[in-house]
Design a protein around this motif. Sequence first.
Motif, mmCIF file in Angstrom:
data_model
loop_
_atom_site.group_PDB
_atom_site.id
_atom_site.type_symbol
_atom_site.label_atom_id
_atom_site.label_comp_id
_atom_site.label_asym_id
_atom_site.label_seq_id
_atom_site.Cartn_x
_atom_site.Cartn_y
_atom_site.Cartn_z
ATOM 1 N N UNK A 112 0.847 -1.201 0.000
ATOM 2 C CA UNK A 112 0.000 0.000 0.000
ATOM 3 C C UNK A 112 0.878 1.245 0.000
ATOM 4 N N UNK A 113 1.983 1.169 0.743
ATOM 5 C CA UNK A 113 2.939 2.281 0.797
ATOM 6 C C UNK A 113 3.436 2.597 -0.619
ATOM 7 N N UNK A 114 3.701 1.541 -1.345
ATOM 8 C CA UNK A 114 4.261 1.700 -2.693
ATOM 9 C C UNK A 114 3.223 2.175 -3.704
ATOM 10 N N UNK A 115 2.020 1.569 -3.669
ATOM 11 C CA UNK A 115 1.037 1.879 -4.722
ATOM 12 C C UNK A 115 0.677 3.360 -4.711
ATOM 13 N N UNK A 116 0.556 3.934 -3.487
ATOM 14 C CA UNK A 116 0.205 5.354 -3.414
ATOM 15 C C UNK A 116 1.273 6.196 -4.116
ATOM 16 N N UNK A 117 2.551 5.889 -3.817
ATOM 17 C CA UNK A 117 3.657 6.641 -4.436
ATOM 18 C C UNK A 117 3.622 6.480 -5.950
ATOM 19 N N UNK A 118 3.542 5.220 -6.366
ATOM 20 C CA UNK A 118 3.628 4.923 -7.792
ATOM 21 C C UNK A 118 2.486 5.594 -8.550
ATOM 22 N N UNK A 119 1.301 5.587 -7.916
ATOM 23 C CA UNK A 119 0.124 6.158 -8.564
ATOM 24 C C UNK A 119 0.303 7.648 -8.794
ATOM 25 N N UNK B 77 5.681 -15.173 -7.749
ATOM 26 C CA UNK B 77 4.277 -14.766 -7.778
ATOM 27 C C UNK B 77 4.091 -13.399 -7.137
ATOM 28 N N UNK B 78 4.724 -13.236 -5.944
ATOM 29 C CA UNK B 78 4.543 -11.974 -5.220
ATOM 30 C C UNK B 78 4.992 -10.799 -6.072
ATOM 31 N N UNK B 79 6.177 -10.923 -6.675
ATOM 32 C CA UNK B 79 6.677 -9.761 -7.413
ATOM 33 C C UNK B 79 5.800 -9.502 -8.634
ATOM 34 N N UNK B 80 5.300 -10.584 -9.267
ATOM 35 C CA UNK B 80 4.433 -10.376 -10.438
ATOM 36 C C UNK B 80 3.090 -9.782 -10.052
ATOM 37 N N UNK B 81 2.552 -10.245 -8.885
ATOM 38 C CA UNK B 81 1.253 -9.691 -8.467
ATOM 39 C C UNK B 81 1.392 -8.185 -8.283
ATOM 40 N N UNK B 82 2.452 -7.781 -7.579
ATOM 41 C CA UNK B 82 2.597 -6.356 -7.306
ATOM 42 C C UNK B 82 2.836 -5.587 -8.595
ATOM 43 N N UNK B 83 3.643 -6.169 -9.470
ATOM 44 C CA UNK B 83 3.904 -5.472 -10.745
ATOM 45 C C UNK B 83 2.614 -5.277 -11.517
ATOM 46 N N UNK B 84 1.836 -6.365 -11.602
ATOM 47 C CA UNK B 84 0.627 -6.248 -12.417
ATOM 48 C C UNK B 84 -0.434 -5.407 -11.691
ATOM 49 N N UNK C 50 0.200 -2.911 -9.746
ATOM 50 C CA UNK C 50 0.616 -1.525 -9.943
ATOM 51 C C UNK C 50 0.248 -1.080 -11.358
ATOM 52 N N UNK C 51 0.503 -1.957 -12.328
ATOM 53 C CA UNK C 51 0.145 -1.626 -13.709
ATOM 54 C C UNK C 51 -1.339 -1.286 -13.796
ATOM 55 N N UNK C 52 -2.153 -2.147 -13.146
ATOM 56 C CA UNK C 52 -3.598 -1.909 -13.214
ATOM 57 C C UNK C 52 -3.915 -0.579 -12.547
#
Length: 1179
Positions: free
Chosen positions: A779-786, A891-898, A900-902
Motif C-alpha cells: 500500500x505504501x508503494x502503490x500510493x507513491x507509484x500512482x 508470484x509476489x513480485x508479479x502480483x505487485x507489478x501487475x 501496480x500496472x492496473x
Amino acid sequence: MKDEDAPLWKGYFYASLMFLLSCLQSIFNHQYTYTCFTVGMRVKTAVMGLVYRKSLVVNSAARRTCTVGEIVNLVSADTQKLMDFVVYFNAVWLAPIEVTLCLFFLWQHLGPSALAGIATVIFIFPLNGFIARKRSKLQEIQMKYMDGRVKLMNEILNGIKILKFYAWEKAFLEQVLGYREKELKTLKKSQILYSVSIASFNSSSFLIAFAMFGVYVLIDDKNVLDAQKIFVSMALINILKTPLSQLPFAMSTTMQALVSLKRLGKFLCQDELKPDNVTRESFKSDVDGVVFENGTFSWSKDGPPCLKRYHYPEIPCGSLVAVVGHVGSGKSSLLSAMLGETEKRSGAVSVKGSVAYVPQQAWIQNASLQDNILFGQEKKESWYQRVLEACALLPDLDNLPAGDTTEIGEKGLNLSGGQKQRVSLARAVYRKADVYLLDDPLSAVDAHVGQHIFNKVIGPRGILRDKTRILVTHGMSFLPQADLILVLVDGEISERGSYQELLNRNGAFADFIHTFASSERKECFSEASQRGNITMVCVRAFILAEKIDMQLLWMLMSPPGNRVSLACSSDVSLITIEPLPDSDEDHIQEDLGKLTKADKARIGRVKLEMYIEYFHTIGLPLIVSIVFLYAFQQAASLSYNYWLSLWADQPVINGTQLNTDLKLGVYGALGFAQGIAIFGTTVAISLGCIIASRHLHLELLNNVLHSPMSFFETTPSGNLFNRFAKEIDAIDNMIPDGLKMMLGYFFKLMEVCIIVLMATPFAAVIILPMAFLYGFIQSFYVATSCQLRRLESVSRSPIYTHLNETVQGASVIRAFNEQSRFIMGVNHKVDQNQTAYFPRFVATRWLGVNLEFLGNGIVLAASILSVMAKGTLSPGMVGLAVSHSLQVTGFLSWIVRSWTDVENNIVSVERVKEYADTPKEAAWTIEGSSLPPSWPQKGTIEFHDYGLQYRKGLELALKGISVHIKEREKIGIVGRTGAGKSSLALGIFRILEAAKGQIFIDGINIAEIGLHDLRSRITIIPQDPVLFSGSLRMNLDPFDAYTDEDVWNALELAHLKNFVSELPDKLNHECSEGGENLSLGQRQLVCLARALLRKTKILVLDEATAALDLETDTLIQSTIRSQFEDCAVLTIAHRLNTIMDYTKVIVMDKGHVVEMDSPSNLIAKRGQFYYMCREAGLL
C-alpha cells in the motif's frame, strides 16, 4: 525425508542454502531490470527527439501525408512500444536457453522420457510464432485506424467553433466512432489470438509433465514415480514456467515494437526540404536582395508546377515590391519559393541576408504576448516600444488584463483576427531582418489601421524603409507607393513595372485598377495630406477590425475582485466590472492574464469509485463468470497437483505401482480442464475490457463535444489529445493485460498457500504476519507509484501541445531560423516528463526486492518446518509444499507489478472521466418538440429586452436590447471594438445563453428549442475559414443531405466551379488537414458555398470576405445580394462601404443599440454613424 537416519543439520543446511540462492537471484534480477529500464527510457527519449526534429524539416508534400495526429501517435504510442521492447526483449533469447537447461536436467532425471517434454515444447513454439505474426498484422491495421481517429479528433478540436455554428457535431461524432469500431474489432481479433497463446503457455508445465510422466510410466512397468522423481521433475518444470510465461509477452512486445519501428521508419524516411532550394548569401547593401533565374517550382516532386518560368533578374535592396493577382494565382507560393518551402524543378533563387516572414494566417504560440513578439530575441525596451507603436498594438495592450505579459491561448484563441495579424507582423519587425516577406498582413485589419501600419511599417516612410520588402496585397491604395509591382496569373508574371508604368500600358492591370480603385479609394485616406498625419487616436478609435468583443473575453479571464476599466480613446469608460462579492480568494497578481488551465494531477490513491465505475461498465454477469472460471482453473490445478502427491505416496509392490493408467487418465483430465478454463478467462477479460473501453471512449467523446465554447478556450488541445491518444490506448491495451496477469498470479498464490497449509498447518503462524507485512509494503508503494504516474501523465500534455504548435508553425520557425530554440524547448519538456517517469520504475525495483525477501522467508519457513516435522510428514506432501513455496517469490513480485500496472492505468480511466463533470451546453435536440420542419419560413428576428453576459457575476455585455428585424431586411451592425457586435451573433446561435430577455425567430422563443434544431436552420459565414480533411463534398455537406447537382450549383455561385472542375477528382478532391492545399481565399469561398447550399432564411456574415481580392469580393457581395434576396441578412461590418445600400444599420456602443435606421437617415441625423462615415472618407 525418506532416509530415516539422515542427520537434521543436513536438512537445515539445504534449507538455508535455498534461501541464500533465492535472495541472490532476486538482487541480480532487479539490478538487470533496472538497467533495462534505464536503457529503454533513453531509447524512448532519443526517438521522441528524433521525431520532433524530423517534423521540422519534412517538405510540404510529406507534411500532407503525415498529419499532426499521426505525429502525436508516433511520440505517444510508438516510442512507448520501443521502450517496452528494450525491457522485455532479452526474454526472447534467454528463455530458450533456460528451457534447454531445464530439459537437460530432466533428461538426466527421467532418461529418454524427457524427449516427450521436448516434443511438447517444440509444438508450443511454432504455434505461438504463427499467432505472433497474425497479431503483428492486426496491430498494424489497428494503429492505422487509431491514427485516423486521432487525426480526426485533432481537426474537430481545431474547428470546434465551426462545428457548433453549423450543428455538425453528430456527423463528425459518427466518423470518429466509425474509426473506433474498426479499431476495437481488430483489437478483439488480436486479443482472442493472444488468449490462445496465453492458454498454451500456461498449460505448458502441465502438458510437459503429462507427456513425460505418461511416457515414463507406459514404457516400462518397472518405472516407478516416487516423491523424489515427481517433485524434482515438477520443480524443474515449474522453473520452465517463468520463461514460458514470459515468452508470449516478450514475443508480443517484440512484434509490436517491429510494427512501431516500421511506422517510425516510414516517417523518418519522408522527403525533407532541400537546403539547395534557395541559396542564402550574406547581406551586402549594394547588391540585389532577391534574385530569381528561370525558376519553376512545385509543391511536390511530381505535382503540377505552382510557379512557372519565374524570371526577374533582381529585386534591389531596400525596395518595396507589391505582388497582386486573383485568389489562387500563386502569390503565397512565390513567398514559399523564397523561403525554400517548395520543390525547385529548375532555375535558381537566391536571397541575401536574414529573412523575416509574416504568413497569411497568423501563427501565434501559447505564450505571453511579449514572448510572441520577441520570439527568442532579447528585449530592447526602446525598439520594442517603437515596434508596438508602429504595429498599432498599444491600444490593445491597454485592453489586456496583464498588458504584454498576458497569456495568449493556443492559435491565438483570445485575440481577434486583426490582433493576431498585428502580433505576427510585430514579431517580424522586431527581428531587424534584411528581407521581409509579407503575405497579405493587412487583410484582417481595418482600413484605417491598415493605412497606419503601411505608413509606419511597410511604406516608404515606415521603419522598414531601408529593407527589402515583398508585400502580397489586395489593397489597391498601397500600390502607387510600391517601387515595383508584379501581377501574377496562374503562377506566371503577366506584367511588371511601377504603378505608373503599368497604368500607361493599358493592360489587364490598368482595367482592373479603373474598375475597383473608385470604391477602395473612398474608403481609405486617399489625400496625401491626410495620409501624412493619421493620429494614433484615430487608430485607437478604429481598431474596429477586431471580431470577438475582446474586452469581454478578457473580462472572463481577469480574476474576480480586480476592478477592470476598459476605456476607449473618448475617455468614456466602456465597461466597468464591479468586484464580485462571492469570491473571497485573493488572487496573486501573476494570475492576471492566465487563460489556459494546465493539466492537473489528482492526489492520493485512485478512489475505489473508479474501479467500481470501470467494472460496472464491464457488467456483473461477465465479472461473475470471470471469477468463477479463475476459481475453477485453480481448483483443477490444485486437484492435479494433489493427485500427484497421492500418486507419489503410493506403495511400490514387486517393483511396480497399481492402476497407473487410471492415475494418468485422471491427471490428464484435470489438466485439460484447467487449460480450457484459462482460455475462457482470458477471452472473457479481453471482451469485458473492450466493452469498457468502448463505453469510456464514447462517454469522453460525448462529454467533449457537448462542452460549451468557453471550455475549449481554456483547455489546451494537448490535454484533450493526451486523453484521446495515450489514455485511451492505455485503457485498450494495458488494463486488460494487467488484469489478466494480476488475477492469474493472485489465484495461483492462493493455491500455493493452501498447499503449504495442507502439508504443514503450523506454517500459518508465519504466513499470516507475512501477509500483513506484504500488504503494508504494497500500500505504501502503490500510493507513491500512482502519484508518480499521474505526474508523468500531466507532464506529457505540454509535449503534445508544443508538438502540435510546432507542426503548424514549422514554416515560420524555419523562416526565422529558430529550429534550435524549439528543439531545446521540446527537449526540456521531455526531460520534465522523464523526471516523473524515472522514479516510478526505481520505486518498482525497491518494492520487488523487499517483497522477494518476504517470499524467500516463506520458502525458508516451509523447508525448516518440514525438517522439524520429519517424522510425521509424508515425502509426497513435503515435496508438494517445498516445490510450490519456491514459486511464491516470483508470484509476489508479479502480483505487485501487475497490480501496480492496473492501478497506474486506472489513472487513465480517472483522467478520461474528468470531463464528465465539466459544464455542458443545452440539449442538442428536444424530444417531441413541435417545431415545424420548414421553420423559420419568414426569417423575422425579435429581441425582447435581451441581455447577455460572458460569465455569472460579470456585468452584461448586451444590455436590454429590443430590436425587431423584419423578413428580407438587410442589416449592417457597426460599432467600435467591444461594443457587442459579435455578442449579438453569439446570442442568436446560443453559443452564449441569454442572461435576461428572449430572442424570437418567427415567433418561436429560441431558448425553448434544441441547439441543433436552432443552429441547423440559420447560417453564419465565419471569419476564419475552417476546412476538415476529407473530400471537398464532405466539407460542403457532411450529412449527404443534398444532391451533386445542388452542390455544383452552390460552387458555381461561389465562383469555385471552374477551379473544382479542373481538379482530377472534382468533388472528391481530398482536402488536406485544415484545408492546407487550398489557398486562404479559396477556403473562404468554400465557406460561402456552404451557406449557399444550406440557403436558410437567416444569414449572419462575420466580415467574411477579408482574404479576397477586390474583384472576387465584389462578385461575392453581388452573389449574396441576389441569392439571399428573400432572407434576412445580418452583417457585422468593418468596411462601411459594403453596407451603405442595406435597409438598416444598427450602431452599437457599450452593449446598447444607440442608433438604428437606414444609412441615409442616420447620416442626415449626424450621430455616431455620420462621424464613422466621415472618418472612413465615405462623405
